[in-house]
Scaffold this active site. Structure first.
Site, mmCIF file in Angstrom:
data_model
loop_
_atom_site.group_PDB
_atom_site.id
_atom_site.type_symbol
_atom_site.label_atom_id
_atom_site.label_comp_id
_atom_site.label_asym_id
_atom_site.label_seq_id
_atom_site.Cartn_x
_atom_site.Cartn_y
_atom_site.Cartn_z
ATOM 1 N N LEU A 1 -15.940 6.347 6.933
ATOM 2 C CA LEU A 1 -15.987 7.069 8.204
ATOM 3 C C LEU A 1 -15.309 6.237 9.289
ATOM 4 C CD1 LEU A 1 -19.724 8.257 8.015
ATOM 5 C CD2 LEU A 1 -17.694 9.447 7.174
ATOM 6 N N GLY A 2 -14.017 6.453 9.461
ATOM 7 C CA GLY A 2 -13.261 5.746 10.494
ATOM 8 C C GLY A 2 -12.632 6.791 11.395
ATOM 9 N N ASN A 3 -11.368 6.573 11.763
ATOM 10 C CA ASN A 3 -10.644 7.636 12.452
ATOM 11 C C ASN A 3 -10.347 8.744 11.467
ATOM 12 O OD1 ASN A 3 -9.793 8.137 15.063
ATOM 13 N ND2 ASN A 3 -8.813 6.115 15.111
ATOM 14 N N GLY B 1 -19.009 4.224 10.082
ATOM 15 C CA GLY B 1 -20.009 3.937 9.047
ATOM 16 C C GLY B 1 -20.636 2.567 9.216
ATOM 17 N N ASN C 1 -20.629 0.664 12.101
ATOM 18 C CA ASN C 1 -21.090 0.268 13.443
ATOM 19 C C ASN C 1 -21.958 1.250 14.203
ATOM 20 O OD1 ASN C 1 -19.507 -2.205 13.520
ATOM 21 N ND2 ASN C 1 -17.752 -0.835 13.532
ATOM 22 N N HIS D 1 -7.625 7.192 0.698
ATOM 23 C CA HIS D 1 -8.581 6.088 0.925
ATOM 24 C C HIS D 1 -9.133 5.546 -0.399
ATOM 25 C CE1 HIS D 1 -9.937 7.843 5.118
ATOM 26 N NE2 HIS D 1 -8.938 6.992 5.262
ATOM 27 N N ARG E 1 -8.343 15.078 13.237
ATOM 28 C CA ARG E 1 -8.058 16.074 12.181
ATOM 29 C C ARG E 1 -9.243 17.020 12.010
ATOM 30 N NH1 ARG E 1 -6.439 11.809 7.647
ATOM 31 N NH2 ARG E 1 -5.944 10.299 9.266
ATOM 32 N N ARG F 1 0.854 -1.187 0.000
ATOM 33 C CA ARG F 1 0.000 0.000 0.000
ATOM 34 C C ARG F 1 0.891 1.240 0.000
ATOM 35 N NH1 ARG F 1 -2.554 3.222 4.877
ATOM 36 N NH2 ARG F 1 -3.676 4.744 3.630
ATOM 37 N N GLU G 1 -9.521 -3.203 2.187
ATOM 38 C CA GLU G 1 -8.457 -2.660 1.328
ATOM 39 C C GLU G 1 -7.396 -3.715 1.032
ATOM 40 O OE1 GLU G 1 -8.781 0.427 4.308
ATOM 41 O OE2 GLU G 1 -7.927 1.814 2.853
HETATM 42 P P1 ADP Z 1 -9.098 3.623 11.354
HETATM 43 O O1 ADP Z 1 -9.235 4.818 10.468
HETATM 44 O O2 ADP Z 1 -8.155 3.796 12.487
HETATM 45 O O3 ADP Z 1 -8.960 2.302 10.600
HETATM 46 P P2 ADP Z 1 -11.686 2.556 12.114
HETATM 47 O O4 ADP Z 1 -12.261 2.297 10.770
HETATM 48 O O5 ADP Z 1 -11.330 1.399 12.965
HETATM 49 O O6 ADP Z 1 -10.515 3.594 12.063
HETATM 50 O O7 ADP Z 1 -12.776 3.451 12.900
HETATM 51 C C1 ADP Z 1 -12.535 3.914 14.192
HETATM 52 C C2 ADP Z 1 -13.759 4.696 14.666
HETATM 53 O O8 ADP Z 1 -14.913 3.830 14.610
HETATM 54 C C3 ADP Z 1 -13.643 5.174 16.091
HETATM 55 O O9 ADP Z 1 -14.089 6.513 16.187
HETATM 56 C C4 ADP Z 1 -14.604 4.261 16.843
HETATM 57 O O10 ADP Z 1 -15.186 4.911 17.937
HETATM 58 C C5 ADP Z 1 -15.660 3.992 15.810
HETATM 59 N N1 ADP Z 1 -16.391 2.756 16.141
HETATM 60 C C6 ADP Z 1 -15.946 1.488 16.091
HETATM 61 N N2 ADP Z 1 -16.903 0.625 16.533
HETATM 62 C C7 ADP Z 1 -17.974 1.389 16.894
HETATM 63 C C8 ADP Z 1 -19.271 1.107 17.426
HETATM 64 N N3 ADP Z 1 -19.665 -0.145 17.690
HETATM 65 N N4 ADP Z 1 -20.094 2.152 17.652
HETATM 66 C C9 ADP Z 1 -19.683 3.403 17.406
HETATM 67 N N5 ADP Z 1 -18.498 3.751 16.886
HETATM 68 C C10 ADP Z 1 -17.641 2.752 16.638
#
Ligand code: ADP
Length: 404
Positions: free
Chosen positions: A208-210, A332, A334, A179, A240, A90, A383
């Site tokens: 929608l992650g970190n 997104g 969870n 991404h 960010r 990557r 990915e």
């Molecule tokens: P990264 O960009 O580090 O790969 P992830 O895709 O793992 O990030 O997403 C992390 C985010 O997802 C965090 O803000 C975390 O709180 C949120 N998250 C993970 N599981 C849940 C859940 N069950 N409910 C709400 N938010 C969640």
């Protein structure tokens, strides 16, 4: 074909060993804090995972440990390194050079190095990973998969910034996005879930992650995306800030007496959900605090959903409509509450969430109401599989081999 997927960060090295034809994960792990005295290595699938305190002075050491744990010890995945047919790397920044994945040779390595100016931490780390593989697995073919290449289809009106044109000519300052591998994967899977050709669909894909980004994908072609020259642009994220009034930057530097590196750090690591809530970059903690009555946490939550909503609206306008909105990554996939807030009030645009489906758990699924003109779909991103698949396809170009 077994492909070792490598995702090298400045102090980490993540990996997965994937059997591409069987779509099967054979092993995975991560070397963390590489280069520090606290370095450690996690290896193995779920219940077989082992955590090893291991001194890793650099990525070269980390790579040696990874290869050793693939063929030896309690969580070994293969009998010998000969069973690794190829490596997929990557790479964050492919600049203007790479609009698709490529076989790595000296010229590709030189270009990744040249592009490090645009993504200093990331591209240099990827090069360390490539050199470590060259040393430990000489002769094994390697493919580079770029986060940016999916967005090379953006038209100039979307990728140019309204700055003096000379800055683009001198420094290649423009939007590159990030991404891309995730957006490409979830758009393909969304078309499969809808059982329609990707080329017939207008999609908005939300990672929608970190880190967070949104893309407009018009008939299979990316036409806009929220991340910019760097992954700092666009949506509010965990730490960010995303897009802000650019005049804030010199203002804060002057009044807080900050250097360019310090203000960069402030915007990348101390802003977003963390900066506003003062509690965490993790949406779960922010949600819990807001439900317990913390006003700043509530504000952070509201700002985050509003930021996503604004991009959805603008990309509907950019494409003149949308057939489906696709969600992925930690939030997104969870967070039902965040999804509810994002889609609240969008009924006039033909976007209606099904409250019951939104609450249910599962893998790939639709969560829009029957009456919704626009589908809302959740697709867990993958990915690593995309990198393994690109590697397979490049190494089988010109042959009859094809994946199911
Ligand atoms: P990264 O960009 O580090 O790969 P992830 O895709 O793992 O990030 O997403 C992390 C985010 O997802 C965090 O803000 C975390 O709180 C949120 N998250 C993970 N599981 C849940 C859940 N069950 N409910 C709400 N938010 C969640």
């Amino acid at each position: 074909m077994n492909v070792l997927v490598i995702n090298a960060g400045s102090s980490s090295l993540k990996y997965q060993l994937v059997n591409v034809e069987q779509h099967r994960l054979l092993a995975k792990g991560i070397c963390e804090r590489v280069g520090s005295a606290e370095s450690f290595h996690k290896h193995g699938l779920d219940e077989n995972e082992v955590v090893i305190d291991a001194k890793m002075a650099d990525h070269d050491d980390a790579m040696a440990l990874v290869l050793e744990s693939l063929v030896e010890g309690p969580a070994k995945a293969i009998d010998s390194l000969d069973q690794i047919d190829a490596v997929g790397h990557r790479i964050v920044q492919g600049g203007k050079y790479f609009d698709r994945s490529v076989l790595i040779d000296d010229d590709v390595i030189a270009k990744i190095d040249e592009l490090a100016e645009l993504a200093p931490l990331h591209n240099k780390a990827a090069l360390m990973g490539i050199h470590a593989c060259l040393k430990h697995m000489p002769g094994v073919p390697m493919v580079a998969v770029f986060d940016t290449s999916f967005f090379q289809t953006l038209p100039p009106k979307a990728y140019m910034y309204p700055l003096p044109y000379e800055l683009y000519e001198k420094y290649a300052i423009r939007k590159y996005g990030a991404h891309g591998t995730s957006h490409r994967y979830i758009s393909e899977r969304a078309a499969a879930v809808l059982d329609e050709p990707l080329e017939d669909l207008k999609l908005i894909t939300c990672h929608l992650g970190n880190g967070c980004s949104i893309s407009a994908i018009d008939h299979g072609v990316a036409v806009d995306t929220s991340m910019g020259l760097t992954p700092l642009d666009g949506l509010m994220m965990g730490t960010r800030c995303g897009a802000i009034d650019p005049a804030i930057v010199p203002f804060v530097m002057e009044h807080e007496n900050l250097t360019p590196a310090e203000v960069n750090d402030l915007m990348n690591k101390k802003s977003g959900l963390l900066g506003i809530s003062g509690i965490s970059n993790d949406l779960r903690s922010v949600r819990d605090a807001s439900e317990a009555g913390n006003e700043r946490a509530q504000l952070a939550y509201d700002m985050y959903s509003n930021s996503v909503k604004k991009y959805i609206g603008s990309y509907i306008a950019v494409m003149g409509g949308v057939d489906a909105i696709v969600l992925t990554a930690g939030v997104g996939e969870n967070c039902e509450k965040m999804r509810r807030m994002i889609f609240a009030g969008l009924q006039p645009l033909g976007i209606i969430l099904d409250e019951e489906k939104n609450r249910q758990r599962g893998f790939e699924r639709e969560i829009s109401a029957e009456s919704s003109q626009v589908k809302i779909i959740i697709i867990p991103t993958n990915e690593e599989y995309m990198i393994a698949r690109d590697t397979f396809e490049i190494l089988h170009e010109g042959t009859d081999a094809a994946l199911a």
